[in-house]
Design a protein around this motif. Structure first.
Motif, PDB file in Angstrom:
ATOM      1  N   ARG A  80       1.161  -1.267   0.034  1.00  0.00           N
ATOM      2  CA  ARG A  80       0.614   0.324  -0.415  1.00  0.00           C
ATOM      3  C   ARG A  80       0.861   1.374  -0.095  1.00  0.00           C
ATOM      4  O   ARG A  80       2.092   1.351   0.410  1.00  0.00           O
ATOM      5  CB  ARG A  80      -0.754   0.063   1.069  1.00  0.00           C
ATOM      6  N   GLY A  81       0.044   2.370  -0.604  1.00  0.00           N
ATOM      7  CA  GLY A  81       0.868   3.198  -0.499  1.00  0.00           C
ATOM      8  C   GLY A  81       2.316   3.055  -1.608  1.00  0.00           C
ATOM      9  O   GLY A  81       3.824   4.146  -0.981  1.00  0.00           O
ATOM     10  N   GLY A 168      -1.329   3.687  -7.334  1.00  0.00           N
ATOM     11  CA  GLY A 168      -1.383   2.618  -6.241  1.00  0.00           C
ATOM     12  C   GLY A 168      -2.853   2.971  -5.092  1.00  0.00           C
ATOM     13  O   GLY A 168      -3.235   2.249  -4.718  1.00  0.00           O
ATOM     14  N   GLN A 169      -3.230   4.233  -5.197  1.00  0.00           N
ATOM     15  CA  GLN A 169      -3.962   4.804  -4.549  1.00  0.00           C
ATOM     16  C   GLN A 169      -5.148   4.647  -5.055  1.00  0.00           C
ATOM     17  O   GLN A 169      -6.327   4.250  -4.587  1.00  0.00           O
ATOM     18  CB  GLN A 169      -3.926   6.088  -4.124  1.00  0.00           C
ATOM     19  N   GLU A 172      -6.230   0.610  -4.567  1.00  0.00           N
ATOM     20  CA  GLU A 172      -7.079   0.787  -3.057  1.00  0.00           C
ATOM     21  C   GLU A 172      -8.293   1.223  -2.640  1.00  0.00           C
ATOM     22  O   GLU A 172      -8.990   0.828  -1.684  1.00  0.00           O
ATOM     23  CB  GLU A 172      -5.525   0.996  -2.198  1.00  0.00           C
ATOM     24  N   ASP A 173      -8.597   2.184  -3.423  1.00  0.00           N
ATOM     25  CA  ASP A 173      -9.842   2.459  -3.293  1.00  0.00           C
ATOM     26  C   ASP A 173     -10.671   1.731  -3.527  1.00  0.00           C
ATOM     27  O   ASP A 173     -11.659   1.504  -3.763  1.00  0.00           O
ATOM     28  CB  ASP A 173      -9.789   4.258  -3.887  1.00  0.00           C
ATOM     29  N   PRO A 178      -3.809  -4.737  -1.588  1.00  0.00           N
ATOM     30  CA  PRO A 178      -2.405  -3.961  -2.022  1.00  0.00           C
ATOM     31  C   PRO A 178      -2.446  -3.607  -3.229  1.00  0.00           C
ATOM     32  O   PRO A 178      -3.394  -4.704  -4.039  1.00  0.00           O
ATOM     33  CB  PRO A 178      -1.772  -4.569  -0.407  1.00  0.00           C
TER      34      PRO A 178
END
Length: 278
Positions: A80-81, A168-169, A172-173, A178
């Protein structure tokens, strides 16, 4: 002693994780690892041609080679991130992405796959460029936008660039999962026992690296393209995590979900059925 051609990128997360295999003698009682250190898109091409025994690849290309390779459950870049960013100069921030001249760091990178899920038209118009050339090209006006990976997320502002999207975000959203970026694949003809042993040796190598043995820092810096030490540590902290030791159920689910979405969009031919060792 079995010789294994082992592909990895020069990025700090890879040289950190695999130092134990390549320089500290892990597995040397049974295997002799011959490193092939190259850009991730070069490794992707090597895998597509079946030239390496075990190698790091983009998760995107993993889906294309599973007839001959299996994905190991250690050594992955997933978390994540940590996703690719779409960046541009200030004057293009509000322009539709599909109207911009945009570069990806290789057609088979996971960054390109994510762009295809995010904006199919931009993906179809994208040009390929080595990742380390993308930000300078945008700054000089040779490009209007680019998808950047690796340490680019830490330094893009130094080029006067602005972020359009953190892919990536965004992932994830949408999924709550991940983001899978890269993984280690091994040729199925090496045999089940060999691949399981190497999978465990990679875990041993990561645990060794976490103790920062003598010689590790020099090995990382020798391949880090004059990267600032603080950026090296950020890079390792971002891309080496518990998923690197073991994908686990959540990591496995994330990879399968990415393949399913890519297949629905026609980015890969079909959803792979046999991804991992059984």
């Amino acid at each position: 002693m079995k010789k294994i051609r082992f592909g990895l990128s020069p990025c700090p997360n890879d040289t950190f994780m695999f130092y134990g295999l390549l320089k500290a003698g892990i597995g040397s009682h049974k295997y002799s690892f011959y490193p092939v250190i190259s850009d991730i898109e070069d490794l992707n091409r090597h895998a597509l041609e079946g030239r390496l025994d075990i190698t790091k690849v983009s998760i995107h290309v993993c889906a294309l080679v599973l007839k001959d390779y299996a994905l190991l459950r250690s050594g992955a870049a997933l978390g994540r991130g940590c996703g690719p960013l779409i960046v541009t100069r200030k004057e293009f921030v509000d322009r539709p992405l599909e109207e911009l001249t945009i570069a990806v760091p290789g057609r088979h990178t996971t960054a390109a796959l994510l762009l295809g899920l995010y904006n199919k038209k931009a993906f179809e118009r994208a040009i390929e460029m080595p990742f380390h050339q993308i930000m300078p090209a945008i700054k000089k006006g040779k490009l209007q936008a680019g998808v950047i990976i690796h340490e680019g997320r830490f330094v893009y502002h130094l080029f006067g660039l602005q972020k359009i999207e953190d892919l990536g975000q965004w992932w994830e959203d949408r999924t709550g999962l991940p983001l899978p970026l890269g993984g280690i694949i091994g040729r199925r003809d090496l045999g089940h026992e060999c691949l399981l042993e190497v999978e465990e040796m990679i875990r041993e190598s990561i645990l060794l690296a976490r103790r920062w043995p003598s010689g590790l820092e020099g090995f990382i810096r020798a391949h880090a393209q004059e990267m600032d030490p603080s950026v090296i540590r950020k890079h390792i902290d971002t891309y080496v995590n518990e998923y690197s030791l073991e994908l686990g159920p959540e990591g496995t689910k994330a990879i399968k979900r990415l393949f399913e979405e890519a297949a629905l969009e026609g980015i890969i031919p079909e959803t792979p059925k046999e991804v991992f060792l059984h």
